[in-house]
Design a protein around this motif. Structure first.
Motif, mmCIF file in Angstrom:
data_model
loop_
_atom_site.group_PDB
_atom_site.id
_atom_site.type_symbol
_atom_site.label_atom_id
_atom_site.label_comp_id
_atom_site.label_asym_id
_atom_site.label_seq_id
_atom_site.Cartn_x
_atom_site.Cartn_y
_atom_site.Cartn_z
ATOM 1 N N VAL A 301 73.276 70.721 61.993
ATOM 2 C CA VAL A 301 73.056 69.407 61.373
ATOM 3 C C VAL A 301 74.338 68.926 60.705
ATOM 4 O O VAL A 301 74.764 67.769 60.887
ATOM 5 N N VAL A 302 74.982 69.797 59.943
ATOM 6 C CA VAL A 302 76.216 69.419 59.255
ATOM 7 C C VAL A 302 77.289 68.999 60.262
ATOM 8 O O VAL A 302 77.937 67.953 60.106
ATOM 9 N N ALA A 303 77.477 69.803 61.290
ATOM 10 C CA ALA A 303 78.503 69.474 62.297
ATOM 11 C C ALA A 303 78.195 68.142 62.966
ATOM 12 O O ALA A 303 79.097 67.325 63.196
ATOM 13 N N GLY A 304 76.916 67.918 63.253
ATOM 14 C CA GLY A 304 76.534 66.690 63.935
ATOM 15 C C GLY A 304 76.757 65.442 63.104
ATOM 16 O O GLY A 304 77.331 64.451 63.588
ATOM 17 N N VAL A 305 76.329 65.464 61.854
ATOM 18 C CA VAL A 305 76.466 64.254 61.043
ATOM 19 C C VAL A 305 77.933 63.985 60.716
ATOM 20 O O VAL A 305 78.365 62.820 60.665
ATOM 21 N N THR A 378 66.995 64.953 66.780
ATOM 22 C CA THR A 378 67.110 64.195 65.532
ATOM 23 C C THR A 378 68.486 63.548 65.414
ATOM 24 O O THR A 378 68.604 62.374 65.026
ATOM 25 N N LEU A 379 69.522 64.285 65.735
ATOM 26 C CA LEU A 379 70.873 63.733 65.649
ATOM 27 C C LEU A 379 71.075 62.589 66.641
ATOM 28 O O LEU A 379 71.697 61.572 66.310
ATOM 29 N N ALA A 380 70.546 62.743 67.840
ATOM 30 C CA ALA A 380 70.673 61.671 68.840
ATOM 31 C C ALA A 380 69.974 60.408 68.362
ATOM 32 O O ALA A 380 70.496 59.287 68.508
ATOM 33 N N GLY A 398 77.759 63.346 67.759
ATOM 34 C CA GLY A 398 76.953 64.206 66.897
ATOM 35 C C GLY A 398 76.261 65.309 67.667
ATOM 36 O O GLY A 398 76.279 66.484 67.263
ATOM 37 N N VAL A 399 75.667 64.955 68.787
ATOM 38 C CA VAL A 399 74.975 65.943 69.613
ATOM 39 C C VAL A 399 75.969 66.959 70.166
ATOM 40 O O VAL A 399 75.702 68.171 70.182
#
Length: 407
Positions: A301-305, A378-380, A398-399
């Protein structure tokens, strides 16, 4: 004709907020099992099994490890009202919304509350806790392990050592972390720890696992509790003062969970089935594997956002693995983004409390939702909605970044 409304038929939604989350299918199946009487030998056998299972989940040898019927707040309130008598001193470690909750409940017990306060988004220095404990000499120190309002995880082991040095009991609210982050109760030297099912355990809200050390149990049993005006326990040190609640009187609940099976309430059978299955699922996976899965999901999640150009809230050194705070970009309507996530993608992410209201989103990846597909989906969706709202984000960034964490 009476309007009985329509069947419950809302669309399935991916719950990626700070809790509740989607319930594990095995837990849903367990909840559909037919009821038994509360003193049926098979049912009391399930109670004993649940106690044994949660000793492992809490990583403790505590004899008194069982369930309080009610949401996670029921466990919190049972712990505090059963320990604190009017006039008792309590030190509350407060750096978020749920630290404030502990102080509010303690005040309702007519205890004298000393707050050790810290900045939201950071944890509190254990030295500040020790200074307060040495000065106040409290009966109890109360703190939250992982406060979802700030997404920070307070180091507990140092506080446990402080409490033992100063002969204070330690209460820990592990609602948001049990079975998702290490909660080694015995290693912490914690005396009472409570939780809920609706977060990392992957169950429904409505049952509060609790574990109690021998020294805390001795104190609780020593307080006089009265049912219908008849004293049922002797008064010893610090007691002789009636516990304010009958329902949340842990001494009486412990009598029910003991071999004596003294009647206190009718156990919520379906919730016991749910709690039992939550623990079975967690232990079959293995706690270390489960902690690693939650850590990977949080890192993704952190890397994606961050790859989308968003900023993560709070001190990264003490961030909970299972909940991530994300600053809402300037010019973006945070509530509108959350609404479009729900209406366009059937995904829920969280808003915030208090001083963070309207400033951050909170994404939870825990329990059955701490999975690659849930995180990537969720990230997408978040990236798409942000672009629709005018935020500049590289499509797919993000993905891709989250997927690299998993690879």
């Amino acid at each position: 004709m009476t309007d009985t409304f329509k069947d419950l038929d809302h669309p399935p939604r991916l719950l990626m907020g700070p809790g509740p989350i989607n319930v594990h299918p095995r837990v849903l199946r367990a909840m559909s099992v037919q009821l038994l009487g509360q003193f049926d030998p098979e049912f009391t056998g399930y109670m004993n099994e649940t106690m044994a299972l949660y000793r492992q989940v809490f990583q403790t040898q505590n004899r008194w490890t069982f369930l309080v019927d009610g949401t996670s707040r029921a466990g919190i309130e049972a712990a505090l009202v059963s320990v604190l008598a009017p006039g008792d001193d309590v030190v509350v470690v407060n750096a978020g919304r749920f630290g404030l909750l502990l102080s509010e409940i303690a005040e309702r017990c007519d205890a004298r509350v000393t707050l050790v306060e810290g900045e939201w988004g950071k944890v509190i220095d254990p030295q500040a806790v020790e200074d307060a404990v040495a000065r106040v000499k409290p009966r109890l120190v109360a703190c939250v392990h992982g406060d979802t309002s700030t997404t920070m995880a307070q180091p507990i082991e140092a506080i446990g050592e402080i409490c033992r040095r100063h002969d204070a009991l330690l209460y820990v609210d592990a609602t948001a972390t049990l079975a998702g982050m290490p909660c080694p109760v015995d290693q912490w030297q914690a005396d009472i720890v409570t939780a809920g099912l609706q977060k990392c355990l992957g169950g429904p809200s409505g049952s509060a696992p609790i574990t109690i050390s021998d020294r805390a149990a001795e104190h609780i049993a020593g307080r006089k509790h009265v049912e219908r005006g008849i004293a049922t326990a002797g008064a010893v040190s610090g007691a002789g003062r009636r516990i304010a609640s009958n329902y949340f009187d842990l001494a009486m609940i412990m009598d029910y969970w003991s071999d004596k099976r003294l009647n206190h309430h009718t156990e919520a059978a379906s919730m016991l089935y749910a709690a039992r299955e939550c623990a079975r699922v967690a232990l079959e996976e293995g706690l270390d594997a489960r902690f690693a899965r939650h850590a990977s999901a949080g890192a993704a999640v952190v890397a994606g956002v961050e790859a989308m150009g968003l900023s993560v809230y709070g001190d990264p050194a003490h961030k909970m693995t299972n909940v991530t705070g994300i600053w809402i970009p300037a010019g973006i309507d945070g509530d509108r983004v959350r609404a479009r996530m729900r209406t366009e993608f059937e995904i829920e992410i969280g808003t915030a409390f208090g001083p963070l209201t309207g400033k951050i989103w909170r994404i939870g990846a825990m329990g059955v939702n701490a999975r690659k597909h849930a995180v990537l989906t969720t990230l997408a969706a978040l990236e798409a909605v942000l672009r629709w709202e005018g935020f500049s984000a590289t499509p797919g960034a993000g993905v891709d970044a989250a997927a690299k964490v998993y690879s």
